[in-house]
Every structure is written in C-alpha cells, then in structure tokens.
Design an enzyme around this catalytic site. Structure first.
Site, PDB file in Angstrom:
ATOM      1  N   ASP A  31       0.796  -1.333   0.015  1.00  0.00           N
ATOM      2  CA  ASP A  31       0.063  -0.003   0.014  1.00  0.00           C
ATOM      3  C   ASP A  31       0.899   1.223   0.112  1.00  0.00           C
ATOM      4  O   ASP A  31       2.204   1.221   0.291  1.00  0.00           O
ATOM      5  CB  ASP A  31      -1.026   0.018   1.357  1.00  0.00           C
ATOM      6  CG  ASP A  31      -0.196  -0.458   2.536  1.00  0.00           C
ATOM      7  OD1 ASP A  31       0.988  -0.305   2.528  1.00  0.00           O
ATOM      8  OD2 ASP A  31      -0.907  -0.871   3.471  1.00  0.00           O
ATOM      9  N   HIS A  85      -6.985  -4.918  10.473  1.00  0.00           N
ATOM     10  CA  HIS A  85      -6.661  -4.709   8.991  1.00  0.00           C
ATOM     11  C   HIS A  85      -5.422  -5.460   8.433  1.00  0.00           C
ATOM     12  O   HIS A  85      -4.505  -5.520   9.058  1.00  0.00           O
ATOM     13  CB  HIS A  85      -6.627  -3.163   8.626  1.00  0.00           C
ATOM     14  CG  HIS A  85      -5.480  -2.212   8.936  1.00  0.00           C
ATOM     15  ND1 HIS A  85      -5.425  -1.006   9.048  1.00  0.00           N
ATOM     16  CD2 HIS A  85      -4.021  -2.707   9.379  1.00  0.00           C
ATOM     17  CE1 HIS A  85      -4.349  -0.491   9.575  1.00  0.00           C
ATOM     18  NE2 HIS A  85      -3.578  -1.651   9.616  1.00  0.00           N
ATOM     19  N   ASN A 122      -6.672  -2.720  14.624  1.00  0.00           N
ATOM     20  CA  ASN A 122      -8.352  -2.992  14.026  1.00  0.00           C
ATOM     21  C   ASN A 122      -8.804  -4.323  13.070  1.00  0.00           C
ATOM     22  O   ASN A 122      -9.697  -4.393  12.548  1.00  0.00           O
ATOM     23  CB  ASN A 122      -8.958  -1.797  13.311  1.00  0.00           C
ATOM     24  CG  ASN A 122      -8.368  -1.355  12.033  1.00  0.00           C
ATOM     25  OD1 ASN A 122      -7.354  -2.079  11.821  1.00  0.00           O
ATOM     26  ND2 ASN A 122      -8.748  -0.249  11.355  1.00  0.00           N
ATOM     27  N   GLU A 170      -9.435  -1.909   5.492  1.00  0.00           N
ATOM     28  CA  GLU A 170      -9.999  -1.551   6.693  1.00  0.00           C
ATOM     29  C   GLU A 170     -11.447  -2.259   7.063  1.00  0.00           C
ATOM     30  O   GLU A 170     -11.964  -2.941   6.163  1.00  0.00           O
ATOM     31  CB  GLU A 170     -10.458  -0.175   6.818  1.00  0.00           C
ATOM     32  CG  GLU A 170      -9.203   0.903   6.710  1.00  0.00           C
ATOM     33  CD  GLU A 170      -8.427   0.811   7.747  1.00  0.00           C
ATOM     34  OE1 GLU A 170      -8.209   0.075   8.415  1.00  0.00           O
ATOM     35  OE2 GLU A 170      -7.888   2.131   8.335  1.00  0.00           O
TER      36      GLU A 170
HETATM   37  P1  PGA Z   1       2.628  -1.675  12.779  1.00  0.00           P
HETATM   38  O1  PGA Z   1       1.440  -1.440  11.555  1.00  0.00           O
HETATM   39  O2  PGA Z   1       3.673  -2.531  12.362  1.00  0.00           O
HETATM   40  O3  PGA Z   1       3.168  -0.093  12.744  1.00  0.00           O
HETATM   41  O4  PGA Z   1       1.838  -1.672  14.027  1.00  0.00           O
HETATM   42  C1  PGA Z   1       0.925  -2.844  11.199  1.00  0.00           C
HETATM   43  C2  PGA Z   1      -0.192  -2.654  10.393  1.00  0.00           C
HETATM   44  O5  PGA Z   1      -1.219  -1.530  10.432  1.00  0.00           O
HETATM   45  O6  PGA Z   1      -0.395  -3.184   9.222  1.00  0.00           O
END
Ligand code: PGA
Length: 257
Positions: free
Chosen positions: A64, A135, A133, A140
């Site tokens: 992404d 994702h 969350n 999302e």
């Molecule tokens: P993070 O992000 O490693 O910064 O916790 C993980 C994600 O949102 O896929």
C-alpha cells in the site's frame, strides 16, 4: 494456519526474516509482497545484514501507499522501503514496486498496480503486518473479502495509530491505495508477523474468530498456506494456545508424534 509463538518480538522477527531468506535461497528471483510499519523494521534490519550489497535479484510489490504523498516524502511507504531495505540491498528500481501515491489519477494507478502484479506472475511470498483493528494492508474493517487493489478511506483508528509517525503540524493522509484482500489471497504463501500487546485482540479474532469483513485478517483463514508469527504478548488472548504450542513447540515447524 500455522501459529508460531515466540518468547519475544526479536525472535519472532528473526524467524520471519529467516523464512524470507530461505525463500530467496530456494528461488532467487521470487516475487515478494512487502509490508511497512513499525513491526517490520527488525525484519528489514535482518535482511539488510544478510543480503548485503550484492544486487538483489528478487522483485517486490508493496501492499500500500498513502494517496497524495510523493516517494520523497519521509512518511511515504516508498521512502520507508528505500531507507529500510531497497538502498541497502541494491534492489534495482525497476524490480521494486509500490503504488504511486502522487499519481494524478489514483484509481487508474490502483488498476495499473493490480495488472502489474499479475504480469509479474503473481506473488510468491507475501509479508503482512496486522492492524490493531484487524486490517491487512489498508483493507479496513468492512472491506470486501474479494477486493482488488483500489483506493480506501482510512478509519479514524488507523489515522490516529499512524499519527505518531507524522509531525504535529502535518496532516495524516485519509486515503490510501492498497492491494485488496482478494489480491493478498492470490499470493502463493503468506507470512504474517504481529508483536506486542496492542495486537492481542486482533490476533485472537484473526485466528479464532468467524470470517467477517468486520475483521479483514480473518479472510486469511481461507488461504491454504499462511504462517502467523507472534510473540507472547500478541498471543495472550488465544484460547487454543496450548494446542498451537503442542503442534509448533518453540515456533518450530510441525512435529507429528
Ligand atoms: P505497525 O502496523 O507494524 O506499525 O503496528 C501494522 C499494520 O498496520 O499493518
């Protein structure tokens, strides 16, 4: 799913890197799907150390990118990948793909990106983080489980979680181009790394919850080759933890005894 539980984040990350390196040893021209985020930093550190400066032969597609950020923006994922991996392992630019955040037509860019993955023959090994969350990529909650690369609006939770990486005077982007869940499920193998107590609810839902767009990572239950690497803190809410540790003692591959 293979559920591998490690004593701490350092050992879970080291094993993730070891598995990526094993794929590259067996298949030097593999197509890797790459992820960003804080969790992945030690993985890329290990890859930098192991791969050194001999020009990399793999091809990569990142999950992404923020809409509106050019690759030179320090919070763009293009910049993250350049600083954490690409420059250090001498990956030629033509082999390193991310959606272009500053493309004039982001929807067309998403379609182009999806087609470029297909033209490369698909992804051999996809690395994933996990959002608190649930994702994966920027898919999302309520993302279609059949989705392809497209523009997504980020939830308030994700914008707040990511705000720590931006300066107080900077606007955190609200839109991203992300591989879809269908795109991710087309990968031939998946490694998901999640560490820390902040991920324990999402980890439990992903592994033991019902498949639902409310927790996009549950879609991984539909994939036949997913390895989940977690530390003690991220494993804390798993109900069948004893079972996973029986099958994979110390995060090892299966033993059938
Ligand atoms: P993070 O992000 O490693 O910064 O916790 C993980 C994600 O949102 O896929």
């Amino acid at each position: 799913m293979k559920i591998l539980i490690f004593p701490d984040a350092a050992t879970a990350s080291a094993e993730t890197a070891r598995r990526i390196l094993a794929t590259l040893a067996a298949q030097p021209c593999a197509v890797l799907g790459l992820a960003t985020g804080g969790t992945m930093k030690p993985v890329y550190e290990a890859l930098r150390t192991a791969l050194g400066q001999s020009p990399a032969t793999f091809t990569s597609f990142n999950l992404d990118e923020y809409v509106g950020l050019p690759s030179t923006h320090p919070q763009s994922y293009a910049y993250y990948m350049k600083t954490h991996l690409f420059d250090a392992v001498a990956l030629p630019g033509a082999q390193a793909h991310l959606p272009r955040g500053d493309a004039p037509d982001p929807a067309a860019e998403a379609t182009r990106y999806e087609a470029t993955i297909a033209a490369a023959g698909g992804i051999d090994l996809q690395l994933l983080g996990l959002g608190a969350n649930g994702h994966i990529g920027f898919n999302e909650p309520t993302s279609s489980l059949a989705s392809r690369t497209r523009i997504k609006t980020l939830t308030h939770k994700t914008v707040t979680d990511n705000a720590r990486y931006f300066g107080s005077d900077e606007v955190v982007p609200r839109l991203a181009i992300t591989m879809g869940i269908g795109t991710i499920l087309d990968s031939r193998a998946i490694l998901l790394l999640a560490t820390g107590a902040g991920k324990r609810d999402a980890v439990a839902r992903m592994i033991e919850g019902s498949i639902s767009a409310a927790c996009p990572a549950t879609a991984l239950q539909l994939h036949a080759n997913v390895t989940v690497l977690i530390d003690e803190a991220a494993a804390a809410n798993l109900k069948l933890r004893d079972y996973y540790e029986t099958v994979h003692p110390g995060g090892a591959d299966e033993i059938y005894t």
